[in-house]
Design an enzyme around this catalytic site. Structure first.
Site, short mmCIF file in Angstrom:
data_model
loop_
_atom_site.label_atom_id
_atom_site.label_comp_id
_atom_site.label_asym_id
_atom_site.label_seq_id
_atom_site.Cartn_x
_atom_site.Cartn_y
_atom_site.Cartn_z
CG ASP A 21 -1.68 1.26 1.43
OD1 ASP A 21 -1.92 1.96 0.43
OD2 ASP A 21 -2.06 1.56 2.58
CG ASP A 98 -6.40 -12.96 -13.23
OD1 ASP A 98 -7.08 -13.73 -13.92
OD2 ASP A 98 -5.97 -13.25 -12.09
CG ASP A 200 -11.12 -16.32 -13.18
OD1 ASP A 200 -10.45 -16.80 -12.25
OD2 ASP A 200 -12.36 -16.13 -13.10
CD GLU A 255 -9.10 -20.54 -12.05
OE1 GLU A 255 -9.11 -20.78 -10.83
OE2 GLU A 255 -9.75 -19.60 -12.56
CG HIS A 327 -5.87 -15.71 -6.29
ND1 HIS A 327 -5.28 -16.39 -7.33
CD2 HIS A 327 -7.16 -15.53 -6.64
CE1 HIS A 327 -6.17 -16.60 -8.28
NE2 HIS A 327 -7.32 -16.10 -7.89
CG ASP A 328 -8.74 -18.85 -6.11
OD1 ASP A 328 -9.21 -17.89 -5.48
OD2 ASP A 328 -8.89 -18.99 -7.34
#
Length: 555
Positions: A21, A98, A200, A255, A327-328
């Site tokens: 950030d 992505d 995705d 994916e 991330h999953d």
């Protein structure tokens, strides 16, 4: 076997919300990524896979896109993106976007038009059906995020399909105009200078015309036979390749839920003109009584059998993607290794050795190179992930499973384990933000952080750095043939890699026990390329310490 840059690359996945950030609002952003490019250059990676940064209402953390050609305001501006892209390219780092085109957000202009009336020009951009009756959806399918896969819309008294959240309506890829819109958007990004797409749930873009009830899986029916590897998926990907992908020097990875080796040969075959590689999920599928929500570890012989089948059966036919987490998925060291303090460092290095020496393109998920671990969740309010929140609600709050029974499962498998902020240093909030982070920082950041690990040449970070360097120096690691040894061992994962006269032996102890190993005679006098413990490998009988790993090279 064709040699290409993306086969030889090491890819690093950034989940922007949790990476860095720059402005103190507690949410990672593009300027934050730009500020850490030198760190990634030092690590040695070649490509960044950037999880979605498009405009989104964030129902599913950016995988619900409302404008494909705008940047999410929390992440910055298109100027910030252009600066990040230019600075990455200056350092020889490529950027892969992505691509989320199975569905959009329900706040995308296409869907807002589509729901207005049955004769709207955008109606056929999505999948609308009459219900069985006024109270019953068109079929019994369940969504991936719990609940029905159909949402009733009062505007036209019909249902739309959403295989994920109800705020993620599925696009109708059978409509040529939808495909044209998607291909035009992809071309726009390629012309901007990006270096490829991670696609995705791309195996789900084609649905069968008939949509019957599916076999019951818990409270809902299974949509898989009708929505995964559908009738036109290869036709549409070949069209995408012809209209967009083949015109640029880019890499693509799909994916592909439900993919088998045979499917992969079609999606990512050397000459099928679709994608460069796919992600398969067999080795990360849940083992528990609640499906994916399970605490059981995959037995090592089974894990070896799965990974080895992909290694041997795709060799020369298609290309592998190598990963332990993303991330999953929960954190690799907590799931496949051992995150207890005495073993975390060793087992993180062992897992890295096992994966990076295989044939295929390795993916590092942010923080994996530091050995970051799962988060110690205390209660359901700790979660930010829609999948975890909905699963807890469906199984516990409204279901028949007790909190005590389900809680260990959800904390072991929640996607939020991977989404806690990257641990940069030992200052407040791990140096991720000067504000309040959108999701809690793992309390172990004082011990596990990038500042400490980059300064310590014996760290997990430097071990990853060495593995990446070795890959660049040794074509056998990229292109060599794989052969599994000791398939039935419950402790050791052992394999060889062979290219012409060169041969590697990779030995990884997946257990917390000392384990005996008989060295193949041809490797007794071989040189050690890398090991995570000091040991002599010049004799036939050796004893591996817990989580020990080494690679020997014979020329």
């Amino acid at each position: 076997m064709n040699k290409t840059w993306w086969k030889e690359a090491v890819i690093y996945q950034i989940y922007p919300r949790s990476f860095m950030d720059s402005n103190g609002d507690g949410i990672g952003d593009l300027k934050g990524i730009t500020s850490r490019l030198d760190y990634l250059k030092y690590l040695g990676i070649d490509v960044i896979w950037l999880s979605p940064v498009y405009q989104s209402p964030n129902d599913d953390n950016g995988y619900d896109i409302s404008d494909y050609q705008a940047i999410m305001e929390e992440f910055g501006s298109m100027e910030d993106f252009d600066e990040m892209l230019a600075e990455a390219h200056k350092r020889g780092i490529r950027i892969v976007m992505d691509l989320v085109v199975n569905h959009t957000s329900d706040e995308h202009k296409w869907f807002m038009e589509s729901r207005k009336s049955e004769d709207n020009a955008y109606r056929d951009y999505y999948i609308w059906r009459e219900g069985k009756d006024a109270q019953t959806p068109p079929n019994n399918w369940g969504s991936c995020f719990s609940g029905s896969a159909w949402q009733y819309d009062e505007e036209t008294s019909m249902y739309y399909l959403h295989l994920f959240s109800k705020k993620q309506p599925d696009l109708n890829w059978d409509n040529p105009q939808v495909r044209k819109e998607v291909f035009d958007m992809m071309t726009w990004w390629c012309d901007k200078g990006i270096d490829g797409f991670r696609m995705d749930v791309i195996s789900m873009i084609s649905k069968t015309e008939e949509m019957p009830d599916g076999a019951m899986r818990g409270p809902y029916g299974d949509f898989s036979p009708y929505c995964i590897h559908g009738p036109n998926v290869h036709k549409y990907l070949q069209e995408m390749n012809e209209k967009v992908l083949s015109k640029y020097d880019i890499m693509t990875v799909g994916e592909t839920a439900g993919v088998t080796v045979e499917h992969a040969k079609q999606y990512a075959g050397e000459n099928t003109h679709e994608l460069n590689m796919v992600f398969q999920f067999e080795h990360v599928e849940g083992e528990g009584k609640y499906g994916k929500w399970g605490t059981e570890k995959t037995p090592l012989p089974k894990l070896k059998k799965i990974l080895s089948r992909w290694q041997t059966e795709l060799y020369g036919a298609a290309w592998n993607s190598l990963y332990w987490d993303n991330h999953d998925q929960p954190r690799a060291v907590s799931r496949f290794g051992d995150d207890r303090p005495e073993y975390r460092d060793l087992s993180a290095k062992m897992l890295a050795t096992c994966l990076h020496m295989m044939q295929g393109t390795p993916y590092i998920y942010q923080g994996e190179e530091l050995g970051m671990t799962n988060y110690p969740f205390q209660n359901p309010s700790d979660f930010r992930d829609i999948e975890s929140i909905n699963a807890y609600k469906e199984w516990c709050a409204e279901g028949s499973v007790s909190h005590e029974d389900f809680w260990p499962c959800i904390i072991a498998r929640s996607r939020d384990n991977a989404r806690t902020p990257v641990q940069w240093d030992d200052s407040a909030q791990a140096g991720f933000t000067t504000g309040t982070p959108w999701i809690a920082v793992n309390p172990n950041y004082k011990e596990i952080n990038a500042k400490a690990e980059t300064a310590d040449t014996a760290s997990v970070f430097h071990y990853y750095k060495k593995l990446i360097t070795l890959r660049k120096e040794n074509p056998v690691i990229v292109y060599g043939k794989y052969e599994l040894l000791l398939p039935d061992s419950e402790e050791l994962f052992v394999y060889t890699r062979t290219l012409e006269n060169e041969k590697l032996l990779v030995v990884c102890n997946f257990s917390d026990k000392e384990t005996a190993f008989t060295m193949p005679e041809e490797f007794v006098s071989a040189s050690c390329l890398i090991s995570n413990l000091p040991n002599a490998y010049d004799k036939q009988e050796i004893t591996l310490k817990p989580y020990e790993a080494f690679v020997l090279q014979k020329k």
